[in-house]
Design a protein around this motif. Structure first.
Motif, PDB file in Angstrom:
ATOM      1  N   VAL A   1      46.153  40.553  26.665  1.00 15.20           N
ATOM      2  CA  VAL A   1      45.349  40.609  25.572  1.00 15.20           C
ATOM      3  C   VAL A   1      45.364  41.509  25.292  1.00 15.20           C
ATOM      4  CG1 VAL A   1      43.255  40.941  26.484  1.00 15.20           C
ATOM      5  CG2 VAL A   1      43.141  39.657  24.798  1.00 15.20           C
ATOM      6  N   ASP A   2      45.000  41.861  23.593  1.00 11.93           N
ATOM      7  CA  ASP A   2      45.710  43.356  22.869  1.00 11.93           C
ATOM      8  C   ASP A   2      44.652  44.528  23.051  1.00 11.93           C
ATOM      9  OD1 ASP A   2      46.605  41.536  19.812  1.00 11.93           O
ATOM     10  OD2 ASP A   2      47.604  42.450  21.644  1.00 11.93           O
ATOM     11  N   SER A   3      43.392  43.963  23.252  1.00 12.48           N
ATOM     12  CA  SER A   3      41.925  44.727  23.491  1.00 12.48           C
ATOM     13  C   SER A   3      42.609  45.207  24.995  1.00 12.48           C
ATOM     14  CB  SER A   3      41.092  43.695  23.744  1.00 12.48           C
ATOM     15  OG  SER A   3      40.745  42.962  24.634  1.00 12.48           O
ATOM     16  N   VAL A   4      43.551  44.985  25.614  1.00  9.81           N
ATOM     17  CA  VAL A   4      43.084  45.407  26.746  1.00  9.81           C
ATOM     18  C   VAL A   4      44.793  46.533  27.249  1.00  9.81           C
ATOM     19  CG1 VAL A   4      41.664  43.808  28.260  1.00  9.81           C
ATOM     20  CG2 VAL A   4      44.070  44.094  28.814  1.00  9.81           C
ATOM     21  N   LYS A   5      45.286  46.051  26.426  1.00 12.77           N
ATOM     22  CA  LYS A   5      47.159  46.743  26.643  1.00 12.77           C
ATOM     23  C   LYS A   5      46.918  48.153  26.739  1.00 12.77           C
ATOM     24  CE  LYS A   5      49.148  43.092  24.413  1.00 12.77           C
ATOM     25  NZ  LYS A   5      50.785  42.205  23.072  1.00 12.77           N
ATOM     26  N   GLY A   6      48.083  48.910  27.786  1.00 14.39           N
ATOM     27  CA  GLY A   6      47.324  50.224  27.606  1.00 14.39           C
ATOM     28  C   GLY A   6      46.751  50.417  28.718  1.00 14.39           C
ATOM     29  N   ARG A   7      45.487  49.819  28.996  1.00 13.35           N
ATOM     30  CA  ARG A   7      44.380  49.521  29.905  1.00 13.35           C
ATOM     31  C   ARG A   7      44.350  49.030  31.223  1.00 13.35           C
ATOM     32  NH1 ARG A   7      39.487  49.195  27.866  1.00 13.35           N
ATOM     33  NH2 ARG A   7      40.146  47.986  27.094  1.00 13.35           N
ATOM     34  N   PHE A   8      44.919  48.296  31.956  1.00 12.90           N
ATOM     35  CA  PHE A   8      44.686  47.416  32.508  1.00 12.90           C
ATOM     36  C   PHE A   8      45.972  47.359  33.524  1.00 12.90           C
ATOM     37  CE2 PHE A   8      40.100  44.861  31.501  1.00 12.90           C
ATOM     38  CZ  PHE A   8      39.946  45.984  31.561  1.00 12.90           C
TER      39      PHE A   8
ATOM     40  N   MET B   1      46.775  39.293  44.277  1.00 16.15           N
ATOM     41  CA  MET B   1      46.853  40.350  42.923  1.00 16.15           C
ATOM     42  C   MET B   1      45.383  40.872  42.594  1.00 16.15           C
ATOM     43  SD  MET B   1      46.145  37.554  39.386  1.00 16.15           S
ATOM     44  CE  MET B   1      44.462  36.910  39.937  1.00 16.15           C
ATOM     45  N   TRP B   2      46.105  42.083  42.004  1.00 13.22           N
ATOM     46  CA  TRP B   2      45.085  43.739  41.620  1.00 13.22           C
ATOM     47  C   TRP B   2      44.948  43.765  40.263  1.00 13.22           C
ATOM     48  CZ3 TRP B   2      48.699  43.499  45.648  1.00 13.22           C
ATOM     49  CH2 TRP B   2      48.212  43.561  46.455  1.00 13.22           C
ATOM     50  N   LEU B   3      44.040  43.858  39.596  1.00  9.18           N
ATOM     51  CA  LEU B   3      44.039  43.860  38.201  1.00  9.18           C
ATOM     52  C   LEU B   3      43.416  45.555  37.863  1.00  9.18           C
ATOM     53  CD1 LEU B   3      44.696  43.187  35.963  1.00  9.18           C
ATOM     54  CD2 LEU B   3      41.994  42.562  35.336  1.00  9.18           C
ATOM     55  N   GLN B   4      43.954  46.638  37.541  1.00 11.50           N
ATOM     56  CA  GLN B   4      43.935  47.953  37.540  1.00 11.50           C
ATOM     57  C   GLN B   4      43.379  48.317  36.612  1.00 11.50           C
ATOM     58  OE1 GLN B   4      43.618  50.128  39.664  1.00 11.50           O
ATOM     59  NE2 GLN B   4      42.583  51.235  38.356  1.00 11.50           N
ATOM     60  N   MET B   5      41.878  48.470  35.947  1.00 10.63           N
ATOM     61  CA  MET B   5      41.694  48.509  35.130  1.00 10.63           C
ATOM     62  C   MET B   5      41.033  50.108  34.480  1.00 10.63           C
ATOM     63  SD  MET B   5      39.122  45.681  34.947  1.00 10.63           S
ATOM     64  CE  MET B   5      37.668  46.311  35.799  1.00 10.63           C
ATOM     65  N   ASN B   6      41.625  50.532  33.763  1.00 18.71           N
ATOM     66  CA  ASN B   6      41.465  52.441  33.302  1.00 18.71           C
ATOM     67  C   ASN B   6      41.062  52.720  32.423  1.00 18.71           C
ATOM     68  OD1 ASN B   6      42.866  52.617  36.162  1.00 18.71           O
ATOM     69  ND2 ASN B   6      44.980  52.982  35.424  1.00 18.71           N
ATOM     70  N   SER B   7      39.718  53.139  31.958  1.00 16.17           N
ATOM     71  CA  SER B   7      39.360  53.887  30.815  1.00 16.17           C
ATOM     72  C   SER B   7      38.828  52.556  29.792  1.00 16.17           C
ATOM     73  CB  SER B   7      40.578  54.251  29.402  1.00 16.17           C
ATOM     74  OG  SER B   7      42.022  55.319  29.690  1.00 16.17           O
ATOM     75  N   LEU B   8      38.035  52.168  30.743  1.00 20.82           N
ATOM     76  CA  LEU B   8      37.141  51.054  30.312  1.00 20.82           C
ATOM     77  C   LEU B   8      36.288  51.535  28.940  1.00 20.82           C
ATOM     78  CD1 LEU B   8      36.420  49.927  34.357  1.00 20.82           C
ATOM     79  CD2 LEU B   8      37.349  48.462  32.580  1.00 20.82           C
ATOM     80  N   LYS B   9      35.749  50.389  28.984  1.00 24.50           N
ATOM     81  CA  LYS B   9      35.008  50.932  27.738  1.00 24.50           C
ATOM     82  C   LYS B   9      33.401  49.801  27.792  1.00 24.50           C
ATOM     83  CE  LYS B   9      38.600  51.281  24.054  1.00 24.50           C
ATOM     84  NZ  LYS B   9      39.439  50.498  23.431  1.00 24.50           N
ATOM     85  N   PRO B  10      32.575  50.038  27.199  1.00 22.64           N
ATOM     86  CA  PRO B  10      31.127  49.202  27.214  1.00 22.64           C
ATOM     87  C   PRO B  10      31.675  47.583  26.779  1.00 22.64           C
ATOM     88  CG  PRO B  10      30.494  51.386  26.992  1.00 22.64           C
ATOM     89  CD  PRO B  10      31.824  50.869  26.437  1.00 22.64           C
ATOM     90  N   GLU B  11      32.527  47.195  25.839  1.00 22.97           N
ATOM     91  CA  GLU B  11      32.987  46.069  25.335  1.00 22.97           C
ATOM     92  C   GLU B  11      33.560  45.475  26.934  1.00 22.97           C
ATOM     93  OE1 GLU B  11      33.152  48.707  23.276  1.00 22.97           O
ATOM     94  OE2 GLU B  11      35.456  48.779  22.939  1.00 22.97           O
ATOM     95  N   ASP B  12      34.634  46.335  27.556  1.00 20.45           N
ATOM     96  CA  ASP B  12      34.586  45.722  29.056  1.00 20.45           C
ATOM     97  C   ASP B  12      33.881  44.266  30.014  1.00 20.45           C
ATOM     98  OD1 ASP B  12      37.395  47.967  28.673  1.00 20.45           O
ATOM     99  OD2 ASP B  12      37.275  45.873  27.946  1.00 20.45           O
ATOM    100  N   THR B  13      32.892  45.106  29.424  1.00 18.31           N
ATOM    101  CA  THR B  13      31.393  44.531  30.733  1.00 18.31           C
ATOM    102  C   THR B  13      31.165  42.937  30.351  1.00 18.31           C
ATOM    103  OG1 THR B  13      30.455  46.411  30.039  1.00 18.31           O
ATOM    104  CG2 THR B  13      28.778  44.300  30.576  1.00 18.31           C
ATOM    105  N   ALA B  14      31.591  42.291  31.937  1.00 24.50           N
ATOM    106  CA  ALA B  14      31.803  41.093  31.228  1.00 24.50           C
ATOM    107  C   ALA B  14      31.964  40.300  33.213  1.00 24.50           C
ATOM    108  CB  ALA B  14      33.245  40.322  30.909  1.00 24.50           C
ATOM    109  N   VAL B  15      31.919  39.210  33.207  1.00 25.93           N
ATOM    110  CA  VAL B  15      31.910  38.410  34.598  1.00 25.93           C
ATOM    111  C   VAL B  15      33.479  38.188  34.777  1.00 25.93           C
ATOM    112  CG1 VAL B  15      31.636  36.533  36.438  1.00 25.93           C
ATOM    113  CG2 VAL B  15      30.102  37.955  35.185  1.00 25.93           C
ATOM    114  N   TYR B  16      34.899  39.167  35.939  1.00 26.25           N
ATOM    115  CA  TYR B  16      36.207  38.412  35.664  1.00 26.25           C
ATOM    116  C   TYR B  16      36.137  37.388  36.695  1.00 26.25           C
ATOM    117  CZ  TYR B  16      36.731  42.944  32.556  1.00 26.25           C
ATOM    118  OH  TYR B  16      36.712  43.390  31.767  1.00 26.25           O
ATOM    119  N   TYR B  17      37.029  36.316  36.302  1.00 23.66           N
ATOM    120  CA  TYR B  17      37.401  34.978  36.657  1.00 23.66           C
ATOM    121  C   TYR B  17      39.035  34.708  37.233  1.00 23.66           C
ATOM    122  CZ  TYR B  17      32.396  33.426  35.085  1.00 23.66           C
ATOM    123  OH  TYR B  17      31.181  33.252  35.793  1.00 23.66           O
ATOM    124  N   CYS B  18      38.978  35.030  37.955  1.00 20.80           N
ATOM    125  CA  CYS B  18      40.649  34.925  38.988  1.00 20.80           C
ATOM    126  C   CYS B  18      41.051  33.277  38.908  1.00 20.80           C
ATOM    127  CB  CYS B  18      41.256  35.368  40.086  1.00 20.80           C
ATOM    128  SG  CYS B  18      40.131  34.820  41.340  1.00 20.80           S
TER     129      CYS B  18
END
Length: 120
Positions: free
Chosen positions: A59-66, A77-94
Motif C-alpha cells: 500500500v502506498d502509505s508503507v512503501k519505502g518503509r516496510f 513470511m516476515w514484515l520488516q517495518m522501519n520508520s514507524l509512525k503513529p498512524e501505523d498503530t493497528a492490529v496486524y493480521y496475516c
C-alpha cells in the motif's frame, strides 16, 4: 491449518518492528501471503502481499518503509517495518492462500492478529 503471527509490540515513532507469520498443518502449497491491519474504528486494510515467487506489492502509505519477505521451505513470511509512525498503530493480521492435502482448491486462512502500537 494454522497461521501463527508474532512480533508486535510498543515502539516509539521512527522505530522498527519485525512481524512473523508461520503456517503449519496439512499444507500442500501456499500461493499468495500477506499482511492486513485494522485500526480502531477503521476497516481492515491491505498492507502488503507477496507471491510464492517473491513478487511484492505494498500500500502506498508503507512503501519505502516496510519490506515483506518469505521462506517457502519454512512456510513463513516476515514484515520488516522501519520508520514507524503513529498512524501505523493497528492490529496486524496475516493471511495466506493455502492448498491443503485432500483439499480441492486454494482457500484463505487468517492468523490471530498481533498488536502494533507506535507511540512516544
Amino acid at each position: 491449518v494454522q497461521l501463527q503471527a508474532s512480533g508486535g509490540g510498543l515502539v516509539q515513532p521512527g522505530g522498527s518492528l519485525r512481524l512473523s507469520c508461520a503456517a503449519s498443518g496439512s499444507i500442500f502449497a501456499i500461493k499468495d501471503m500477506g499482511w492486513y491491519r485494522q485500526a480502531p474504528g477503521n476497516q481492515r486494510e491491505l498492507v502488503a502481499t507477496i507471491t510464492n515467487g517473491g513478487r511484492t506489492n505494498y500500500v502506498d502509505s508503507v512503501k519505502g518503509r516496510f519490506t515483506l519477505s518469505r521462506d517457502n521451505a519454512k512456510n513463513t513470511m516476515w514484515l520488516q517495518m522501519n520508520s514507524l509512525k503513529p498512524e501505523d498503530t493497528a492490529v496486524y493480521y496475516c493471511n495466506a492462500e493455502i492448498f491443503t492435502f485432500g483439499g480441492s482448491r486454494y482457500e484463505g486462512y487468517w492468523g490471530q492478529g498481533t498488536q502494533v502500537t507506535v507511540s512516544s
